[in-house]
Enzyme design. Structure first.
Site, PDB file in Angstrom:
ATOM      1  N   HIS A 430      67.226   1.752  39.140  1.00 49.31           N
ATOM      2  CA  HIS A 430      65.820   1.350  39.015  1.00 49.31           C
ATOM      3  C   HIS A 430      64.960   1.876  40.161  1.00 49.31           C
ATOM      4  CE1 HIS A 430      62.829  -0.669  36.787  1.00 49.31           C
ATOM      5  NE2 HIS A 430      63.561  -1.690  36.365  1.00 49.31           N
ATOM      6  N   ASP A 434      62.228   3.971  35.785  1.00 47.45           N
ATOM      7  CA  ASP A 434      61.647   2.727  35.279  1.00 47.45           C
ATOM      8  C   ASP A 434      62.220   2.418  33.892  1.00 47.45           C
ATOM      9  OD1 ASP A 434      60.061   2.302  37.503  1.00 47.45           O
ATOM     10  OD2 ASP A 434      58.390   3.467  36.690  1.00 47.45           O
TER      11      ASP A 434
END
Length: 457
Positions: A430, A434
């Site tokens: 992450h 995204d």
């Protein structure tokens, strides 16, 4: 004579690497012995701090010629060959086969010129070679204070760290194992008898079968049998796998996206291509998946990236690391430039790399690097789906489950038909990817796999 250069089957180093690195592993000595050179444990990979000695290919008195393998060395990555490029004679072996965790720079052998009397080196020791190199730094343990009565006497030299005190030599984990005969060990395991604390009556205190039988007949053994176990030594590769996966789970915030993919068309295309190949190639489902990863990564390049200090590095090429299970652990050889390869070339490369991996003959450039990974457990029918740990510093890995027949609605008399489906789960870092980007990448992957003719374009 003997400005020895290091060449390995697994990685031929650059000339500059030989000039700067190898000199540290061969040292010329005179002293009270004939002219000789001490061969030291080399650093065979960028992260190697210590190595294990495998099989010696030369023994004292043997000549060594350019290109001959001197010894096999297990590093933190793989089993490698240590070779010389010039000639000489092995005068002394300082580290026996099987010795473990030998620090880089420690003496392992002595090399002399042809014609030198090697009997002069019979009593040559590690100390004569300058001693072992320092081990990698470890947390210091507090020393217990001496008793008051002892402190009143003259001060004594500071004792060496405890790990070096073992009757004059380093005590390994294997040395600390109980001294027990094979038959006694087998009997103890069968009867559930713990060998910890058993006093051996055999030669040099060895625990014999008779000692185990006495323990079996004792009241304590019959009333409270203890669990049995076996401690298995950890290989260098196992340590590396453990360290990298712990690093990944602790530093990469993983998130997962899962999708069921129809592969009915893909399986039909695969069958047709293999049937027309006349034995030239045999495509696997994994070959199609690797190619599809490249297609999706070109359309969503943010996934084909890695986290670097101060920036995110986005790669133009797609180099797919393919997880391969070997007898010594998991390794990920790399299929490079997948975006420019056809299915036949991918298939050939995967088979070649997998064989090298299982034989322990991969070169470092064949498993170090990669921009994205795939782990396929589809060959196991019990695995519907799973999640994989990201291979740092990459930002994504695709986990592939087995193919299942799934009933789907259909306009036929039965109202249903069966579709071949695979569940894919992508793990993303992450920090780099995204959620919406990861989902878009998986959508593109699904699109090309369910319309596999696009892979031929």
């Amino acid at each position: 004579m003997l400005s020895a250069a290091l060449r390995r089957r697994v990685l031929a180093p650059t000339h500059s690497a030989l000039r700067t690195g190898f000199a540290a592993h061969v040292v010329r000595h005179y002293a009270s012995f004939p002219e000789h050179q001490v061969i030291k444990m080399p650093a065979l990979s960028p992260t190697m701090q210590a190595g294990n000695i495998g099989a010696w290919q030369k023994k004292p008195g043997d000549s060594i010629a350019p290109g001959d393998v001197l010894v096999e060395i297990e590093t933190d990555k793989a089993q490698m060959d240590f070779e010389f490029q010039e000639e000489g004679v092995i005068a002394k072996i300082l580290k026996d086969a099987g010795e473990k965790d030998i620090p880089v720079g420690s003496p392992i052998a002595v090399l002399v010129e042809e014609g030198t009397d090697i009997s002069a080196f019979e009593k040559f020791s590690i100390e004569d070679a300058g001693g072992d190199a320092a081990k990698p730094a470890a947390p210091k343990k507090e020393e217990k204070s001496e008793s008051k009565s002892e402190s009143a006497s003259a001060p004594e030299p500071t004792p060496e760290p405890q790990q070096y005190q073992s009757q004059g030599r380093l005590q390994t984990a294997l040395d600390r194992l109980p001294n027990i005969s094979a038959s006694a060990k087998r009997l103890a395991r069968e009867k559930g008898i713990s060998i910890d604390g058993l006093k051996g009556t055999g030669k040099n205190g060895q625990i014999t079968e008779e000692d185990v039988k006495k323990a079996i007949s004792s009241p304590a053994a019959s009333s409270a049998p203890s669990a049995t176990y076996e401690d298995i030594p950890i290989s260098g590769m196992r340590k590396t796998i453990a360290n990298r996966l712990v690093e990944s789970t602790q530093t990469n915030p993983h998130f997962y996206v899962t999708s069921s993919i129809s592969v009915s068309k893909l399986l039909k295309l695969r069958q047709a291509l293999n049937s027309s190949a006349d034995g030239k190639y045999k495509l696997s489902v994994n070959d199609f998946l690797i190619k599809a990863i490249a297609v999706a990564s070109r359309k969503v390049p943010q996934v084909n990236s890695s986290w670097r200090d101060g920036n995110i590095r986005q790669f133009n090429n797609v180099d797919v690391s393919v997880a391969v299970s070997t007898p010594t652990g998991l390794i990920t050889p790399i299929v490079t430039g997948v975006e420019g390869r056809g299915l036949e070339a991918i298939s050939s490369q995967v088979k070649s790399l997998a064989k090298k991996a299982r034989d322990g003959k991969l070169k470092p450039e064949e498993y170090q690097g990669g921009t994205i990974s795939i782990s396929n457990m589809g060959m196991n029918p019990a695995v519907d789906h799973f999640t994989a740990v990201i291979n740092p510093p990459q930002a994504a890995i695709l986990a592939v489950g087995t193919t299942k027949k799934v009933a789907i609605p259909a306009e036929n008399e039965a109202g249903v038909e069966f579709d071949d489906q695979i569940t894919l789960t992508a793990s993303f870092d992450h920090k780099v990817v995204d959620g919406a980007v990861g989902a878009e990448w998986l959508k593109e992957l699904k699109q090309v796999l369910e319309n596999p003719l696009e892979l031929l374009l």
